[in-house]
Every structure is written in C-alpha cells, then in structure tokens.
Design a protein around this motif. Sequence first.
Motif, PDB file in Angstrom:
ATOM      1  N   GLN A 171      13.755 -10.388  -1.540  1.00  0.00           N
ATOM      2  CA  GLN A 171      15.115 -10.301  -1.012  1.00  0.00           C
ATOM      3  C   GLN A 171      15.111  -9.746   0.406  1.00  0.00           C
ATOM      4  O   GLN A 171      14.260  -8.905   0.751  1.00  0.00           O
ATOM      5  CB  GLN A 171      15.916  -9.358  -1.921  1.00  0.00           C
ATOM      6  N   ASP A 172      16.069 -10.197   1.207  1.00  0.00           N
ATOM      7  CA  ASP A 172      16.278  -9.661   2.551  1.00  0.00           C
ATOM      8  C   ASP A 172      16.909  -8.278   2.405  1.00  0.00           C
ATOM      9  O   ASP A 172      18.014  -8.160   1.871  1.00  0.00           O
ATOM     10  CB  ASP A 172      17.214 -10.622   3.302  1.00  0.00           C
ATOM     11  N   PHE A 173      16.214  -7.248   2.878  1.00  0.00           N
ATOM     12  CA  PHE A 173      16.746  -5.890   2.739  1.00  0.00           C
ATOM     13  C   PHE A 173      18.128  -5.762   3.367  1.00  0.00           C
ATOM     14  O   PHE A 173      18.991  -5.044   2.849  1.00  0.00           O
ATOM     15  CB  PHE A 173      15.782  -4.872   3.368  1.00  0.00           C
TER      16      PHE A 173
ATOM     17  N   LEU B   7      11.055   2.913   5.170  1.00  0.00           N
ATOM     18  CA  LEU B   7      11.320   1.714   5.974  1.00  0.00           C
ATOM     19  C   LEU B   7      10.155   1.491   6.932  1.00  0.00           C
ATOM     20  O   LEU B   7       9.964   2.252   7.879  1.00  0.00           O
ATOM     21  CB  LEU B   7      12.639   1.886   6.747  1.00  0.00           C
ATOM     22  N   ASP B   8       9.397   0.428   6.659  1.00  0.00           N
ATOM     23  CA  ASP B   8       8.204   0.085   7.442  1.00  0.00           C
ATOM     24  C   ASP B   8       8.351  -1.386   7.854  1.00  0.00           C
ATOM     25  O   ASP B   8       7.661  -2.255   7.334  1.00  0.00           O
ATOM     26  CB  ASP B   8       6.967   0.311   6.536  1.00  0.00           C
ATOM     27  N   PRO B   9       9.289  -1.665   8.752  1.00  0.00           N
ATOM     28  CA  PRO B   9       9.676  -3.060   9.014  1.00  0.00           C
ATOM     29  C   PRO B   9       8.631  -3.806   9.845  1.00  0.00           C
ATOM     30  O   PRO B   9       7.730  -3.193  10.413  1.00  0.00           O
ATOM     31  CB  PRO B   9      10.974  -2.909   9.812  1.00  0.00           C
TER      32      PRO B   9
ATOM     33  N   LYS C 296       5.130 -15.001  -0.679  1.00  0.00           N
ATOM     34  CA  LYS C 296       3.675 -15.002  -0.836  1.00  0.00           C
ATOM     35  C   LYS C 296       3.115 -13.582  -0.750  1.00  0.00           C
ATOM     36  O   LYS C 296       2.269 -13.183  -1.556  1.00  0.00           O
ATOM     37  CB  LYS C 296       3.052 -15.886   0.263  1.00  0.00           C
ATOM     38  N   ARG C 297       3.611 -12.833   0.243  1.00  0.00           N
ATOM     39  CA  ARG C 297       3.156 -11.442   0.375  1.00  0.00           C
ATOM     40  C   ARG C 297       3.571 -10.613  -0.847  1.00  0.00           C
ATOM     41  O   ARG C 297       2.848  -9.735  -1.289  1.00  0.00           O
ATOM     42  CB  ARG C 297       3.719 -10.827   1.668  1.00  0.00           C
ATOM     43  N   LEU C 298       4.750 -10.946  -1.384  1.00  0.00           N
ATOM     44  CA  LEU C 298       5.237 -10.223  -2.559  1.00  0.00           C
ATOM     45  C   LEU C 298       4.361 -10.497  -3.782  1.00  0.00           C
ATOM     46  O   LEU C 298       4.140  -9.606  -4.607  1.00  0.00           O
ATOM     47  CB  LEU C 298       6.688 -10.607  -2.837  1.00  0.00           C
TER      48      LEU C 298
ATOM     49  N   PHE D 294      11.457  -4.271  -1.798  1.00  0.00           N
ATOM     50  CA  PHE D 294      11.918  -5.582  -1.328  1.00  0.00           C
ATOM     51  C   PHE D 294      10.945  -6.161  -0.315  1.00  0.00           C
ATOM     52  O   PHE D 294      10.328  -5.427   0.458  1.00  0.00           O
ATOM     53  CB  PHE D 294      13.280  -5.448  -0.638  1.00  0.00           C
ATOM     54  N   ASP D 295      10.833  -7.488  -0.317  1.00  0.00           N
ATOM     55  CA  ASP D 295      10.208  -8.181   0.803  1.00  0.00           C
ATOM     56  C   ASP D 295      10.762  -9.593   0.873  1.00  0.00           C
ATOM     57  O   ASP D 295      11.063 -10.208  -0.142  1.00  0.00           O
ATOM     58  CB  ASP D 295       8.676  -8.197   0.712  1.00  0.00           C
ATOM     59  N   LEU D 296      10.861 -10.067   2.108  1.00  0.00           N
ATOM     60  CA  LEU D 296      11.427 -11.379   2.387  1.00  0.00           C
ATOM     61  C   LEU D 296      10.421 -12.490   2.098  1.00  0.00           C
ATOM     62  O   LEU D 296      10.801 -13.632   1.862  1.00  0.00           O
ATOM     63  CB  LEU D 296      11.788 -11.382   3.887  1.00  0.00           C
TER      64      LEU D 296
ATOM     65  N   ASN E 101       0.826  -1.217   0.000  1.00  0.00           N
ATOM     66  CA  ASN E 101       0.000   0.000   0.000  1.00  0.00           C
ATOM     67  C   ASN E 101       0.853   1.258   0.000  1.00  0.00           C
ATOM     68  O   ASN E 101       0.534   2.233  -0.685  1.00  0.00           O
ATOM     69  CB  ASN E 101      -0.929   0.025   1.218  1.00  0.00           C
ATOM     70  N   LYS E 102       1.958   1.230   0.741  1.00  0.00           N
ATOM     71  CA  LYS E 102       2.820   2.421   0.778  1.00  0.00           C
ATOM     72  C   LYS E 102       3.623   2.538  -0.517  1.00  0.00           C
ATOM     73  O   LYS E 102       3.902   3.645  -0.979  1.00  0.00           O
ATOM     74  CB  LYS E 102       3.733   2.386   2.008  1.00  0.00           C
ATOM     75  N   THR E 103       3.952   1.392  -1.123  1.00  0.00           N
ATOM     76  CA  THR E 103       4.653   1.429  -2.412  1.00  0.00           C
ATOM     77  C   THR E 103       3.774   2.094  -3.470  1.00  0.00           C
ATOM     78  O   THR E 103       4.253   2.948  -4.232  1.00  0.00           O
ATOM     79  CB  THR E 103       5.008   0.000  -2.886  1.00  0.00           C
TER      80      THR E 103
HETATM   81  N1  SAM Z   1       4.945  -1.389   3.962  1.00  0.00           N
HETATM   82  C1  SAM Z   1       3.937  -2.442   3.795  1.00  0.00           C
HETATM   83  C2  SAM Z   1       2.649  -1.807   3.317  1.00  0.00           C
HETATM   84  O1  SAM Z   1       2.412  -0.627   3.555  1.00  0.00           O
HETATM   85  O2  SAM Z   1       1.843  -2.504   2.688  1.00  0.00           O
HETATM   86  C3  SAM Z   1       3.771  -3.242   5.080  1.00  0.00           C
HETATM   87  C4  SAM Z   1       5.066  -3.858   5.552  1.00  0.00           C
HETATM   88  S1  SAM Z   1       4.921  -4.995   6.916  1.00  0.00           S
HETATM   89  C5  SAM Z   1       4.753  -3.927   8.273  1.00  0.00           C
HETATM   90  C6  SAM Z   1       6.567  -5.572   7.096  1.00  0.00           C
HETATM   91  C7  SAM Z   1       7.065  -6.448   5.951  1.00  0.00           C
HETATM   92  O3  SAM Z   1       8.471  -6.649   6.145  1.00  0.00           O
HETATM   93  C8  SAM Z   1       6.470  -7.839   5.878  1.00  0.00           C
HETATM   94  O4  SAM Z   1       5.843  -8.019   4.629  1.00  0.00           O
HETATM   95  C9  SAM Z   1       7.676  -8.786   6.014  1.00  0.00           C
HETATM   96  O5  SAM Z   1       7.581  -9.921   5.174  1.00  0.00           O
HETATM   97  C10 SAM Z   1       8.816  -7.900   5.579  1.00  0.00           C
HETATM   98  N2  SAM Z   1      10.165  -8.232   6.075  1.00  0.00           N
HETATM   99  C11 SAM Z   1      10.521  -8.714   7.281  1.00  0.00           C
HETATM  100  N3  SAM Z   1      11.852  -8.831   7.372  1.00  0.00           N
HETATM  101  C12 SAM Z   1      12.364  -8.395   6.190  1.00  0.00           C
HETATM  102  C13 SAM Z   1      13.683  -8.256   5.665  1.00  0.00           C
HETATM  103  N4  SAM Z   1      14.762  -8.603   6.383  1.00  0.00           N
HETATM  104  N5  SAM Z   1      13.836  -7.761   4.418  1.00  0.00           N
HETATM  105  C14 SAM Z   1      12.756  -7.411   3.673  1.00  0.00           C
HETATM  106  N6  SAM Z   1      11.487  -7.522   4.122  1.00  0.00           N
HETATM  107  C15 SAM Z   1      11.291  -8.006   5.364  1.00  0.00           C
END
Ligand code: SAM
Length: 305
Positions: free
Chosen positions: A159-161, A179-181, A137-139, A132-134, A114-116
């Motif tokens: 990918q792992d950020f 950054l919305d971790p 499925k969510r990606l 990026f997302d780890l 949503n933020k992207t």
């Molecule tokens: N920003 C998103 C949005 O607005 O729709 C919501 C993000 S959610 C709070 C956090 C995301 O971080 C999850 O989808 C999770 O899979 C991902 N994540 C967790 N560790 C990560 C990492 N090391 N690198 C990249 N993504 C990671």
Amino acid sequence: SLQQPEGDQLPRYVRVNTLKTTVEDAIDYFKREGFSYLGQAYRLDDLNLKGKSFVGDLHLSDLLVFSPKTDFHDHNLYKAGHIILQDKASCLPAYLLNPPTGSHVLDACAAPGNKTSHLAAIMKNKGRLFAFDLDAKRLSTMSTLLLRAGVTCQQLANQDFLKVDPDGPQYKDVEYILLDPSCSGSGMVCLRDEASPSQNEQHKRRLQALAAFQLHCLNHALRFPRLQRVVYSTCSIHTEENEQVVAACLLQNPGFRLVPLLLQWPERGLAPLTKCLRASTTKTLTHGFFVALLERHTAERLEEQ
Ligand code: SAM
C-alpha cells in the motif's frame, strides 16, 4: 585528496537477531568457528579489524563487528535468521525509536524489512507492527526475510503509505512510526558518483522531487492521532533530503520537537539541527546516513518538566 574508504573496506556489521538467539550464543558460535573475540570496542578505532578477529560494537549492544570483506551470506547463522547483515548506521532508526513491548508501531516504507525485523526484536514480537511498501516484489522478499527472522507481530500491506488513513480504527493506538522513505541513496559508498555539470540541473530536480515526497510522508506520519514519536532516516548525504526536510516539517508542525540523540555519537546533523545524527565512512565507519527523532510535546508533557 582525502582517501575515503570504499564500501568493501567498511567493517562487516552483524546484527544479532534476539528473536532467535542471544549475543552471547552468537559470539560462542563464531569463536568455535575460529574467529577470535576481542571483547567490547570502546573507541571507533577498535572497529578497524583484521583477519578473523571481531568485537562488540561500542554504541549498539546487539551488533558484532568483523573485518571488511568477511562474507557471511552463506553462513549457517545467516541462513537460519540468527544474524542479519545490516550496516551499523541502518540499525540506528529502530534502536532510537525503541518502541516498548506491546506497543503499536508503523513502518511506513518498510521493504526489504531489515528495520522492521529490528523493531520486532526490540518489541519482543509483542504488540502490533504495521508495515507498508508500494513495491510488491520488494514486499514479497520482505515476507521471506521476516519469516526467516522469526517475526510474528507484523501486518504487511502492499500500500502507498500516503494513502493510509491515519484515522483508520486499526491505527488508533499507533504511537511509534519509523519512516525510512526512498531517497537518492547518495550515502551508499558503492553508489557514490560525482555529478557532471551537465547532470547538475537534473540532479537538483531529482533531489527536489525526493525532498517533496519525504516531507509529504513525514507530515502524513504526524497525522496519526496517538502518535508520540517518529524516527526519520535516509541513506542520503544531501541536506535537501535530511536537515531541510526535518526543519520544514517542524515549522509546519509546531506540536512536535526534536529529541536529542546519542550524545556520544561522533557526527551530528548540520547546524542548527545538531540533535539529529549523521553517519559517514570517515567519522563513523559506516555508509552515509541521517537520523532524526521527532516527538509530540503535549501540554501534559510540558507540565511534567
Ligand atoms: N526500511 C527498509 C529497510 O530497512 O529494509 C528500506 C526502505 S527503502 C529506503 C524505501 C522503500 O520505500 C522502498 O522499498 C520503496 O518501494 C518504498 N516506497 C516508496 N514510496 C512509497 C510509498 N508512497 N508508500 C510506501 N512505500 C513506499
């Protein structure tokens, strides 16, 4: 005790996707469907709506506000990607980062996106948006959502950020990072529960682990060589994941400072981090949320002042 609004009593926020339509056209569409538009809100109480009335938000110009429980999940505008159903607080990070058209932007933990899509709308799809997302499925959910929203400037990677090389040639012009971790999610009113004493230790350990991860991500973001601004956000109400992460990061990175955010916003970060924003059901009629904006202060910038 003070009665807190539940999740289903919060206003229904609708972000207009300006990649596909305009706020005026969305308002007209809802009016033709029998909703009544009361104009632009100018105080928080104007967001307490009943029945089929709606207003323009008082802080964010792309946001319309409807009464609680208004369900748009089957609505044509939603299915066509003209509107995004997103809590108001979660619209703050992209709005505050405000990357210019044509800039290179990175969304570190991006799914479901949503933020992207909000960043892409602000950039008018011009420039580059690395996301990026780890979680694969969510990606994949995210790529469906971005397609529906008409986003075309993105480059998605599973990918792992923390393993993304800030010195990679493709990132040399990245000036903006969102950054919305992952966080505890304690601000989401539907998830909120009181920890029992036996869960207390476990809860503390979980928060410590999350905070360590969040700080690691924030420090990593600051390593991109051309970075100017990074917005950090969580949907947590815990200071361990919010002010404490930002304070630790600033101590470790003296080249960065906080940018004072939206002076008219009613809820601030806990002192001394009052340049940051907080959001809550009681003070902002949103889920619980935290946002900080860090910027590089270079010698040149200091001379400009
Ligand atoms: N920003 C998103 C949005 O607005 O729709 C919501 C993000 S959610 C709070 C956090 C995301 O971080 C999850 O989808 C999770 O899979 C991902 N994540 C967790 N560790 C990560 C990492 N090391 N690198 C990249 N993504 C990671």
